[in-house]
Motif scaffolding. Structure first.
Motif, PDB file in Angstrom:
ATOM      1  N   GLU A 149       0.816  -1.220   0.000  1.00  0.00           N
ATOM      2  CA  GLU A 149       0.000   0.000   0.000  1.00  0.00           C
ATOM      3  C   GLU A 149       0.850   1.272   0.000  1.00  0.00           C
ATOM      4  N   ARG A 150       2.035   1.163  -0.586  1.00  0.00           N
ATOM      5  CA  ARG A 150       2.887   2.345  -0.761  1.00  0.00           C
ATOM      6  C   ARG A 150       2.666   2.826  -2.200  1.00  0.00           C
ATOM      7  N   TYR A 151       1.475   3.370  -2.416  1.00  0.00           N
ATOM      8  CA  TYR A 151       0.993   3.631  -3.767  1.00  0.00           C
ATOM      9  C   TYR A 151       1.808   4.697  -4.503  1.00  0.00           C
ATOM     10  N   GLN A 152       2.312   5.686  -3.785  1.00  0.00           N
ATOM     11  CA  GLN A 152       3.100   6.738  -4.444  1.00  0.00           C
ATOM     12  C   GLN A 152       4.361   6.150  -5.082  1.00  0.00           C
TER      13      GLN A 152
ATOM     14  N   LEU B 125      -6.022   8.928  -5.708  1.00  0.00           N
ATOM     15  CA  LEU B 125      -7.125   9.894  -5.724  1.00  0.00           C
ATOM     16  C   LEU B 125      -8.043   9.678  -4.516  1.00  0.00           C
ATOM     17  N   GLU B 126      -8.317   8.415  -4.234  1.00  0.00           N
ATOM     18  CA  GLU B 126      -9.165   8.097  -3.083  1.00  0.00           C
ATOM     19  C   GLU B 126      -8.472   8.431  -1.771  1.00  0.00           C
ATOM     20  N   LYS B 127      -7.151   8.223  -1.739  1.00  0.00           N
ATOM     21  CA  LYS B 127      -6.392   8.409  -0.500  1.00  0.00           C
ATOM     22  C   LYS B 127      -6.062   9.872  -0.219  1.00  0.00           C
ATOM     23  N   ASP B 128      -5.603  10.585  -1.266  1.00  0.00           N
ATOM     24  CA  ASP B 128      -5.079  11.939  -1.062  1.00  0.00           C
ATOM     25  C   ASP B 128      -5.921  13.036  -1.702  1.00  0.00           C
ATOM     26  N   GLY B 129      -6.983  12.676  -2.421  1.00  0.00           N
ATOM     27  CA  GLY B 129      -7.828  13.690  -3.039  1.00  0.00           C
ATOM     28  C   GLY B 129      -7.254  14.222  -4.340  1.00  0.00           C
ATOM     29  N   VAL B 130      -7.834  15.302  -4.837  1.00  0.00           N
ATOM     30  CA  VAL B 130      -7.492  15.809  -6.178  1.00  0.00           C
ATOM     31  C   VAL B 130      -6.068  16.334  -6.272  1.00  0.00           C
TER      32      VAL B 130
ATOM     33  N   ARG C 160       1.895  15.387  -4.031  1.00  0.00           N
ATOM     34  CA  ARG C 160       2.552  14.656  -2.952  1.00  0.00           C
ATOM     35  C   ARG C 160       3.475  13.550  -3.456  1.00  0.00           C
ATOM     36  N   LEU C 161       3.549  13.393  -4.773  1.00  0.00           N
ATOM     37  CA  LEU C 161       4.377  12.324  -5.334  1.00  0.00           C
ATOM     38  C   LEU C 161       5.865  12.617  -5.164  1.00  0.00           C
ATOM     39  N   PRO C 162       6.675  11.585  -4.913  1.00  0.00           N
ATOM     40  CA  PRO C 162       8.123  11.779  -5.002  1.00  0.00           C
ATOM     41  C   PRO C 162       8.504  12.027  -6.463  1.00  0.00           C
ATOM     42  N   PRO C 163       9.671  12.603  -6.720  1.00  0.00           N
ATOM     43  CA  PRO C 163      10.043  12.895  -8.109  1.00  0.00           C
ATOM     44  C   PRO C 163      10.152  11.623  -8.952  1.00  0.00           C
ATOM     45  N   ILE C 164       9.684  11.711 -10.186  1.00  0.00           N
ATOM     46  CA  ILE C 164       9.796  10.588 -11.122  1.00  0.00           C
ATOM     47  C   ILE C 164      11.098  10.771 -11.904  1.00  0.00           C
TER      48      ILE C 164
END
Length: 263
Positions: free
Chosen positions: A58-61, A92-97, A102-106
């Motif tokens: 569940e570490r979706y990011q 989207l469900e976890k952190d909203g729009v 909040r993503l780490p850099p790709i």
């Protein structure tokens, strides 16, 4: 295996990671995949396996970042497209729009890494083992060159749009799509078709974009615009409602929905 070449050790770690993943030992899988990627960066198999392990944890990011990285290496990997779609929904469900903020850099995948993994071998059993020397003009090299050429053509199309030359921009985007079927290129060409009042073509391009990214905001909005012009109000409203599930405060979409409800 301490004296083995980096490529061989990377393959061994990635294979052991696959075993850990099947056993449900996700943290061990992550550790082995990270080790494999330290030795040979941007390997498709360790990236996919680590993403799957992150997803299970569940570490979706982090899973999202790995899936997106795979698509930079090879945009045809369906497992990565599916993973991005699942992670987008979960985040989207976890952190909203504002989940993207909040993503780490790709990481940016260099062309040299794209050259290493040739498309024909991407799903083959030995795909994790890069060739010792890539033959000049081989499939990997041509794929990387094609991707780079597609990017250049898309940028040329973008410049033409800025100058208002939408017809010529369509030609550039079309050339780009022959080399690399990218979501943004489809939505950019759809914008040109809208301007040129070629609404059916705009719908087709947005539909292709949505096959690659089912929640793409631009594709949903532009297809809704085109469908409105084609007087298919029901389908247009459906697209806007899908868009508003992802971005409920999108002002342009809300305005278009009001217009459709009055139509």
């Amino acid at each position: 295996a301490g004296e083995a070449a980096a490529e061989e050790r990377s393959v061994l770690l990635a294979n052991r990671a696959a075993c850990h993943l099947k056993d449900g030992a996700c943290r061990l899988c992550v550790a082995d995949c990270s080790g494999a990627l330290d030795l040979v960066p941007f390997g498709i198999k360790p990236l996919l396996r680590r993403a799957a392990a992150y997803e299970a944890l569940e570490r979706y990011q982090l899973a999202y970042v790995d899936y997106k990285t795979v698509l930079q290496v090879d945009c045809a990997v369906q497992a990565a497209h599916d993973g991005v779609n699942r992670m987008t929904k979960a985040l989207l469900e976890k952190d909203g729009v504002n989940w993207r903020q909040r993503l780490p850099p790709i990481p940016t995948v260099p062309i040299s890494a794209q050259t290493r993994w040739s498309v024909p071998s991407a799903g083959a059993p030995g795909a994790n083992t890069p060739p010792a020397t890539a033959p000049q003009g081989g499939p990997g090299e041509s794929t990387a060159a094609g991707t780079e050429r597609a990017r250049t053509l898309k940028e040329e199309g973008n410049e033409l749009v800025k100058k208002g030359n939408h017809k010529k921009a369509v030609e550039k985007y079309s050339e780009s799509l022959k080399l690399n079927k990218e979501c943004a290129t489809y939505t950019n060409r759809a914008l040109c078709y809208l301007t040129l009042k070629q609404y059916r073509e705009a719908v087709q391009d947005c539909t292709e974009a949505l096959r690659l990214d089912p929640k793409n905001i631009k594709a949903l909005y532009r297809r809704a615009q085109a469908l409105k012009e084609l007087k298919d109000y029901e389908s247009s409203i459906a697209d806007i409602k899908s868009l508003l599930k992802t971005e409920p405060k999108n002002t342009a979409a809300l305005r278009l929905l009001q217009e459709l409800n009055r139509a």
